[in-house]
Structures are given as structure tokens and as C-alpha cells.
Design an enzyme around this catalytic site. Structure first.
Site, PDB file in Angstrom:
ATOM      1  N   ASP A   1     -22.252   5.668 -58.853  1.00 41.23           N
ATOM      2  CA  ASP A   1     -21.814   4.452 -57.715  1.00 41.23           C
ATOM      3  C   ASP A   1     -21.473   6.049 -56.511  1.00 41.23           C
ATOM      4  OD1 ASP A   1     -20.264   2.900 -57.688  1.00 41.23           O
ATOM      5  OD2 ASP A   1     -18.395   4.544 -57.255  1.00 41.23           O
TER       6      ASP A   1
ATOM      7  N   VAL B   1     -11.016   4.368 -66.464  1.00 39.14           N
ATOM      8  CA  VAL B   1      -9.842   3.356 -66.976  1.00 39.14           C
ATOM      9  C   VAL B   1     -11.041   1.879 -67.041  1.00 39.14           C
ATOM     10  CG1 VAL B   1      -8.486   1.631 -65.674  1.00 39.14           C
ATOM     11  CG2 VAL B   1      -8.380   3.784 -64.792  1.00 39.14           C
TER      12      VAL B   1
ATOM     13  N   ALA C   1     -14.593  -0.762 -66.384  1.00 32.28           N
ATOM     14  CA  ALA C   1     -14.434   0.179 -65.704  1.00 32.28           C
ATOM     15  C   ALA C   1     -14.619   0.175 -64.715  1.00 32.28           C
ATOM     16  CB  ALA C   1     -15.062   0.787 -67.482  1.00 32.28           C
ATOM     17  N   LYS C   2     -14.034   2.246 -64.801  1.00 30.82           N
ATOM     18  CA  LYS C   2     -14.453   2.575 -63.687  1.00 30.82           C
ATOM     19  C   LYS C   2     -14.603   3.940 -63.598  1.00 30.82           C
ATOM     20  CE  LYS C   2     -16.429   2.202 -59.518  1.00 30.82           C
ATOM     21  NZ  LYS C   2     -17.579   0.404 -59.604  1.00 30.82           N
ATOM     22  N   GLY C   3     -14.430   5.306 -63.144  1.00 32.18           N
ATOM     23  CA  GLY C   3     -14.035   6.423 -62.981  1.00 32.18           C
ATOM     24  C   GLY C   3     -14.320   7.351 -62.497  1.00 32.18           C
TER      25      GLY C   3
END
Ligand code: NAD
Length: 429
Positions: free
Chosen positions: A159, A73, A118-120
Site C-alpha cells: 500500500d 485490522v 483487512a488493512k495494516g
């Protein structure tokens, strides 16, 4: 309704009506009200610009093929490339990834880094996969993300349950697809592949720099000050070691299996060596056992929640006695607890400022990769300190000017900055 969020190897179930994304939007709205943000910008900034969900096959060691679900995202692509980690966990949801992407936008803006958030994540029990299966999964997920990641578009990082090796596979897969080495496509890489000196310690170090700023502001002498740390990983463990180096006394620290306490101060070097050797804090000499929950309520000068989301809630906030709380973790304090702590006069350094040292040095890593010119650890640390110091002053001044908490002050500053980018660039076409 019950929502589930995760940190590290722990699954934390939050009994509430709200998802983490709801909380993120709630915090945004409080700050947007302070600013008097226009409705169109409110709508644009409270939603995520791009959400990608993929289902992809992975070859397993036994010859079978399993299909996994993954997300990436990008919350706001206005300031520059987007930036944020990729986590592997069985409880990853698109809602959680969206919230974390939004937090990343604000975090980058608070420290003035030219990135959007953003992050995934991939829904997988990473610990049940072999090294080869993790490599297959990472390479295939990276291939699925190829159209939207890149050094100028979106730059992933490690992460929960991903690390430097994961980023090396990601960088190699991306590079093989474009035909040349692209170290700037990711941060948190091994140093030999263009990773940065000081990146591993950066978040914990940034937490300590943040505490030094706050302590100066309230005339708290850190020499001999007492500190309790929840979480003994990359952030908590390193922050505890570094704050001890400047003369503070770490009286308690915990991990997922419980904590240890010594009113005269623990020897953090020995604690970390013991944890590395035994995998746990339990049984450390010269200490009493303490639960992670009781640790939060200790009579101490500084509290560093560096493990869980939602660790401090309306239920336990009235019993928190620290003078300064530095949020090493993302989202450790619920919005209700925020109000209680603010009313009690506790100086809370919010996550989007306090743990921004990690993304700041990730940015340094990206700059070094783009210029193919590495910096020394001393240069990295000095520049980090400067950014943490300037950002603290800006957050404090914004909070005072608007008579709001540091969290809302930091958000106000971040939202104003991103809103300005968004407004000036206008609406295409
Ligand atoms: P990590 O996996 O290295 O460490 C997490 C630690 O928390 C471990 O020691 C684990 O045992 C402990 N823990 C888990 N459940 C616990 C519980 N119930 N009570 C006490 N301790 C518990 O992870 P990390 O990188 O240190 O991340 C910690 C937090 O900091 C997360 O919220 C993460 O999103 C945030 N954060 C990390 C970075 C970074 O650069 N690593 C940057 C910004 C924010």
C-alpha cells in the site's frame, strides 16, 4: 474536529466532524437501510472483527533502538481469508486502518472474491529510514503479526510507501518462522518469488475496463473522448496510458506538485517518460500548467480521481462537468458530493468497484501461489476483464432495481453477500 488522512507522500487534512471510519459506517448505513438489514447483522458488519495494535522495537543504523506503533485490522473474516495492504506513514491511525479494512470487505464482495477485508499500517516516516532500517522494521512487524496472518487467514499486500521488496521481506520472515517457503502469505511480491504477471498494471487496467463498461451503457464513444486524471502514480499513470491506447484523449494529468493540460491530448508515453526522468510533470513540452483542483472541474467526458481521499467535496462537486467519474483512488468523493453528482446525472463508478482490479489480480496471484502454477499475462487480463464486466452488470442492475446510486448499489450487493455468509454460518458457540 480535524481528521487527517493520507495518500502517498501527501498528508491531506479533512476539516470535518467525521473520521474516515465514520464515513465508512455512514455509507454502510445508507445501504443497510435500503436492504432493511437486521439489527444483529448491522451491528456485526459495522464493526471490525479483530483489531491488533503492537508496539515493537527496531534497531536503527546508528545503534539506537526505536519503538514503533503498528496496526492490523480484519473487518470481516466470514467469506474466507482476509486481504488488504500495509501502509507506512507518520499519520497512520487505527481509525483510518479500520475504515480501509471495511472498504476492502465490500470491494472483495463487489467483485465476488472469496476474501474478507483487512488493512495494516505502521506509524513511521518511511522516507526518513534507510533501506536496512525499513527491512528491520518490516521483519519485526511481520513477526508481531505472525499469530494472525497466513495464506489461509490474512494475506497482506503493498500500500502507501510499501512495495514488492517490502512484501519479499514479509514473505521471507513468515517463511523462516514456519520453516518452509510460503508464497501465498502475501501478494504484490516480485514475480521471481511468485508474483503475478499483470499485477502492477491491474488497478489502472481495471479502471479502464470499468470505464469501457460504463461508456457502452451511456453510448459514449471512447475513441476521441476526453479524459482528465488526478494522480500520476501506479493507478492514475497506468490508467491514463491504457485509456490513450484505446483511442481516448488524455487532456490533463496531475501529481502532488501540480498538473499539465493540452486540449488536443497529451502524449502519455512521453509524459510518463518525462516524469520518470525528471520526477515531475512540470515543464512538459506542449502543455499548459493546471492545478490539481482545476483539473477536477475541466469540461471533459471522463474524470479519473486517482490520488487523494476527499478530492471531490460539496464545495467543488457542483462544478464537476465530466459525464463519467471513475474512482481510481479510495474515497475520493465525500458523501455530500456523492448526492450532488448523482442529482447532476453524472455516472460515478465507485472505488469499491472501479479500483477493484488490484485486489482481483492479487487474488489471482494467491491462487497461482497456492497451486504453484503461474498464468500468462493474457490469461490474467482476460479473467480480470470478465470479472469487471460481470460485476458492472450486477452493480448497475442492483442500483436500478433499488433506484439508488452506483455506490449504494455496489454496497447493497456487497453487504447482501457478506451478510449471507455471516447469517448462514451463524453465531459460535
Ligand atoms: P502512488 O503513490 O503510485 O501514486 C499516487 C499519485 O498521486 C502520485 O503521482 C502522487 O504524486 C499523486 N498525488 C498525491 N497528492 C496529489 C495531489 N494533491 N494532487 C494530485 N496528485 C497527487 O499511489 P497509487 O497506488 O497510484 O494509489 C493512488 C490511490 O489509489 C490511493 O487512494 C490508493 O489507495 C488507491 N488504490 C491503489 C491501488 C493499487 O493497486 N495501487 C488499488 C486500489 C486503490
Amino acid at each position: 474536529m480535524t481528521s487527517t488522512t493520507i495518500v502517498d507522500d501527501t498528508t491531506l487534512t479533512i476539516h470535518s466532524e467525521r473520521s474516515l471510519f465514520d464515513v465508512a459506517v455512514e455509507q454502510f448505513s445508507i445501504a443497510a437501510d435500503v436492504i432493511g438489514l437486521a439489527d444483529d447483522l448491522r451491528a456485526r458488519l459495522s464493526t471490525c472483527q479483530r483489531e491488533m495494535t503492537v508496539h515493537f522495537p527496531v534497531k536503527m543504523d546508528d545503534g539506537s533502538v526505536k519503538v514503533f506503533e503498528g496496526h492490523r485490522v480484519q473487518h470481516n473474516r466470514m467469506p474466507g481469508p482476509t486481504k488488504g495492504g500495509i501502509r507506512y506513514h507518520q499519520n497512520v491511525t487505527i481509525s483510518e486502518v479500520k475504515a480501509l479494512a471495511m472498504f476492502m470487505t465490500w470491494k472483495c464482495a463487489v467483485v465476488g472474491i472469496p476474501y474478507g477485508g483487512a488493512k495494516g499500517g505502521v506509524k513511521v516516516d518511511a522516507k526518513a529510514l534507510s533501506e536496512k532500517e525499513l527491512e528491520n522494521l518490516t521483519r519485526r512487524f511481520t513477526s508481531e503479526l505472525m499469530p494472525i496472518i497466513g495464506p489461509d487467514t490474512d494475506i497482506p499486500a503493498p500500500d502507501v510507501n510499501t512495495n514488492a521488496q517490502t512484501m519479499a521481506w514479509l514473505m521471507d520472515t513468515y517463511s523462516m518462522n514456519v520453516g518452509h517457503a510460503v508464497p501465498g502469505v502475501t501478494t504484490g511480491k516480485p514475480i521471481v518469488l511468485g508474483g503475478s504477471e499483470g499485477r502492477n498494471e491491474a488497478t489502472g487496467r481495471g479502471v479502464v475496463y470499468a470505464i469501457e463498461e460504463a461508456a457502452r451503457d451511456i453510448d459514449l464513444d471512447l475513441y476521441g473522448a476526453t479524459v482528465a486524471v488526478q494522480g500520476c502514480g501506479n493507478v492514475g499513470g497506468i490508467a491514463a496510458e491504457l485509456i490513450e491506447e484505446i483511442g481516448a484523449k488524455v487532456v490533463a494529468i496531475s501529481d502532488s506538485r501540480g498538473g499539465i493540460y493540452n486540449a488536443n491530448g497529451l502524449n502519455m508515453k512521453k509524459v510518463m517518460a518525462y516524469k520518470a526522468e525528471t520526477g515531475s510533470l512540470a515543464g512538459f513540452n506542449d502543455s499548459e500548467e493546471i492545478t490539481s483542483e482545476a483539473l477536477l472541474e475541466l469540461d471533459c467526458d471522463i474524470l479519473i480521481p486517482a490520488a487523494l481521499e476527499n478530492a471531490i467535496t460539496a464545495e467543488n462537486a457542483p462544478r464537476v462537468r465530466a459525464r463519467i467519474i471513475a474512482e481510481g483512488a479510495n474515497g475520493p468523493t465525500s458523501p455530500e458530493a456523492d448526492l450532488i453528482l448523482h442529482d447532476a446525472g453524472i455516472l460515478l463508478l465507485p472505488d469499491i468497484y472501479a479500483n477493484a482490479g488490484g485486489v482481483t489480480v492479487s487474488y489471482f496471484e494467491w491462487v497461482q501461489a497456492m497451486q504453484a502454477f503461474p498464468w500468462s499475462e493474457q490469461q490474467v487480463n482476460e479473467r480480470l476483464r470478465l470479472i469487471m464486466s460481470k460485476s458492472y452488470a450486477a452493480m448497475r442492475d442492483t442500483s436500478k432495481a433499488n433506484n439508488v446510486s452506483f455506490r449504494t448499489g455496489a454496497l447493497v450487493r456487497a453487504i447482501e453477500r457478506v451478510a449471507e455468509f455471516t447469517r448462514i454460518r451463524g453465531v459460535y458457540p
